[in-house]
Each structure stands twice: as C-alpha cells, then as structure tokens.
Scaffold this active site. Structure first.
Site, short mmCIF file in Angstrom:
data_model
loop_
_atom_site.label_atom_id
_atom_site.label_comp_id
_atom_site.label_asym_id
_atom_site.label_seq_id
_atom_site.Cartn_x
_atom_site.Cartn_y
_atom_site.Cartn_z
N HIS A 13 0.85 -1.19 0.00
CA HIS A 13 0.00 0.00 0.00
C HIS A 13 0.89 1.24 0.00
O HIS A 13 1.28 1.76 1.04
CB HIS A 13 -0.91 0.00 1.24
N HIS A 15 1.18 4.94 -2.34
CA HIS A 15 0.65 5.79 -3.41
C HIS A 15 1.78 6.47 -4.18
O HIS A 15 2.83 6.81 -3.63
CB HIS A 15 -0.28 6.84 -2.82
N HIS A 199 -9.84 0.94 -0.92
CA HIS A 199 -9.67 1.49 0.42
C HIS A 199 -10.97 1.33 1.20
O HIS A 199 -12.06 1.49 0.66
CB HIS A 199 -9.36 2.99 0.35
N GLU A 202 -10.68 3.17 7.30
CA GLU A 202 -9.79 4.09 8.00
C GLU A 202 -10.60 5.29 8.47
O GLU A 202 -10.79 5.49 9.66
CB GLU A 202 -8.62 4.55 7.13
N ASP A 280 1.84 3.83 3.02
CA ASP A 280 0.79 4.70 2.48
C ASP A 280 1.38 5.90 1.74
O ASP A 280 1.44 5.90 0.52
CB ASP A 280 -0.15 5.13 3.60
N ASP A 281 1.78 6.95 2.46
CA ASP A 281 2.28 8.18 1.84
C ASP A 281 3.47 8.72 2.64
O ASP A 281 3.33 9.67 3.42
CB ASP A 281 1.17 9.24 1.79
#
Length: 344
Positions: A13, A15, A199, A202, A280-281
């Site tokens: 995961h 991005h 997604h 969350e 994630d990021d």
C-alpha cells in the site's frame, strides 16, 4: 533486536505521489517554478496535535505535491526512487498505486501515463531487485464511469510480474459517493484477473467496510483497521481470507488514532487477520516501511510476530508462487539468526 531493514517483506500500500522523497519534491518544484506550502518542506508534514489532524489537511498537501509531477521524467524518477527506497528497507515486492488521470494532461493521456509507469517499474525491478508491480486506482471524487475506463485500461496490462498491473483500487475520501456505483468497474477488473484492492476502514468504520466487502468483493482492503471495532465483521474478513493493508503512521497522522499504541494491531492479530504493514504516503507522514514495523515492535510484538507480518505481506501480494516461496524462506532465515540483544 534483529535489524528490521533486513527483514524480507512486501510493500502493498504505497501511493505514487505520496512515495516521493522530500528532496525530490523540492527539486521538481524548483524545475516547475512551483511554490510549495511550508508544511511540505519543513519536515513536520502532518505531525501536528491530534485535534488538528484530518483528511482535508492531508488532501490539500497531497494535491500540492501532485502539482509538481508534470513530465515523463518526473514520473520515472518517482518510480525509480520508490523502488530504491524499498530495496534499502528489505522489501522484495512493491505494489504501487496510481490514478493515471492525474498525470495524463502532461504526457498525452491516461494510456501513456500508465505505460510510462509500467515501463519504469520493469526497469527499476531489474536495477534494484525489488519486483515493482502496479495497481490502477480510481478515485471516489470522480464519476464511477471514469472508473470503468480505468478498469478497461488496467485490464489490457494485467499480469502478476514486474511492470504489470496486478490490481484495481478505489481511493480518496471514503466518505464520498455510493460504493455500489463502482461495482461495475471492479467487475471489469476482476474478469481480467486483477485483484480487488479498494480502500475502506480508516476514515469510516464497520458499516462502510461491510458495504465495500459486499459491493466490491475485495482481495485485500486498503487499511481495514477499523474492522477491529466489530468482532463479527473481523471474523468474516478473516474467514474470507481478505488481507488488510494496515498503515499505522497514516492512521495516526490522519487523526484516526491519537497515539501509535492505539492502532489496534493486537486486536487484528489476535483475531487471525492477515496484516500487511505499509507506509501509504511517506512524503506526507515522514514514515517509511520499516517505521511501520517499528511501531508494531514498540507495541510489544516480538521478532517472531514481526516475521509473521512480513510473511503475511508476502503471501497477500500478487507475486508468483515461486517468488513467494523464495521470500518466505528468506524470512525464515532472518528469524533463525540470533537476536543481537540476547547475547546469543
């Protein structure tokens, strides 16, 4: 304790824009003559008090970062550096998400945008030793018909090897849109053999997760961490073999949980959930892949548990059986090494 950067693992995961190094963001902004918001360059990013965190702060920062990605060379650099960073952290497999429509205006359309990323993913795989595959992700803030176009494009490049599309996702604000409207796009992707990786779980809790599971039939859930709030739902997810791409630093930075120890890894683990820790990021959360394993270690998980998370990430990947077997063997070798702090 054993070196977490040497623990073989898969990264499921991540991005595209959010994978950027801060230094790369600054370089690209300078090239484009773009002035960046201070919170993207002061090394604090979203690390603010819990009551000041949230999705909209995150989205503004992400949108600002994405504005500097305006060329093929920039896109290739992002893929290449993400693979190199993963290699330094022991990752054997990276499955990176991208919505090609965001970059299409600068490279001649969504097809060239995707093909640039796929081509560089194949090159980076050879150069770094990390298998880099791609997930095409539609956005909840766009019309579901756009997602069908992306699903058909993804299907044309379907495969499970480096430089191929292995899955179809749905990202952005979970609170937007009617989930069932994206079912047609996911059906197109699933028919082509692509994994379903939307997604969910969350920003929203169990009721929304149930909707996503029913409508989109996920192979994995991006996040899914709030399934911990409903024991019955969590048991159904475990029973269905749906893996969770858990991103602890993201959960904290977005204010889902105030502190790292509140991320319910223990609840998920005790229920038998397949947990693939992911970053994630990193650009915005200043927390990479190994940092997620450190959060778990700080919660009291042993090296044997962490090796289990690594195994989960590998088995939940879309890599070939042969690759998975090789990497799982390497995890066994990591845990077989003496613990440096045990004095063995």
């Amino acid at each position: 304790m054993r070196d977490l950067s040497r623990l073989p693992k898969a990264h499921l995961h991540l991005h595209f824009t959010g994978s950027m190094r801060v230094s790369t963001l600054v370089d690209l902004a300078r090239e484009q003559g773009v002035r960046l918001p201070a919170n993207l360059t002061d090394t604090k990013a979203l690390q603010v008090p819990a009551n000041e965190r949230g999705w909209f702060r995150f989205q503004r920062a992400y949108d600002a970062a994405r504005k500097v990605v305006r060329s093929e060379s920039a896109m290739r650099r992002i893929v290449r550096e993400a693979a190199a960073d993963d290699a330094a952290e022991g990752s054997r497999r990276l499955e990176m998400q991208i919505d090609p429509t965001s970059y299409a205006p600068f490279v001649g359309g969504i097809t060239p945008a995707l093909e640039i990323v796929l081509d560089e993913a194949e090159i980076a795989s050879r150069e770094t030793g990390v298998e880099v595959a791609i997930i095409v992700a539609a956005s909840r803030i766009k019309h579901p018909l756009d997602a069908r176009t992306l699903a058909r494009l993804a299907a044309k490049h379907a495969g499970n090897g480096p430089g191929q599309v292995i899955g179809f996702g749905l990202s952005n604000d979970e609170r937007r849109g009617d989930t069932s409207k994206w079912a047609a796009a996911f059906n197109i992707a699933r028919t082509a053999g692509l994994a379903s990786v939307p997604h969910a779980g969350e920003l929203l809790g169990p009721p929304h997760i149930r909707e996503v599971v029913a409508s989109l039939k996920p192979t994995r859930l991006g996040h899914g961490v709030r399934a911990a709030e409903d024991a019955d739902l969590l048991a159904r997810i475990v029973g269905a073999g749906i893996a969770l791409e858990v991103c602890p630093a993201s959960n904290i930075s977005l204010g889902v949980y105030s502190e790292p120890e509140q991320v319910p890894l223990r609840v998920l683990h005790s229920a038998g959930a397949q947990i693939a820790l992911s970053a994630d990021d990193p650009l915005l959360f200043l927390s990479r892949l190994v940092d997620q394993y450190q959060i778990a270690r700080d919660q009291g998980f042993s090296d044997y548990d962490l090796a289990g998370f690594a195994r989960d990430s590998i088995t939940a990947s879309m890599a070939t059986i042969e690759s998975k077997q090789k990497w799982l063997s390497e995890v066994d070798q990591w845990i077989a090494q003496p613990d440096p702090e045990a004095g063995n």
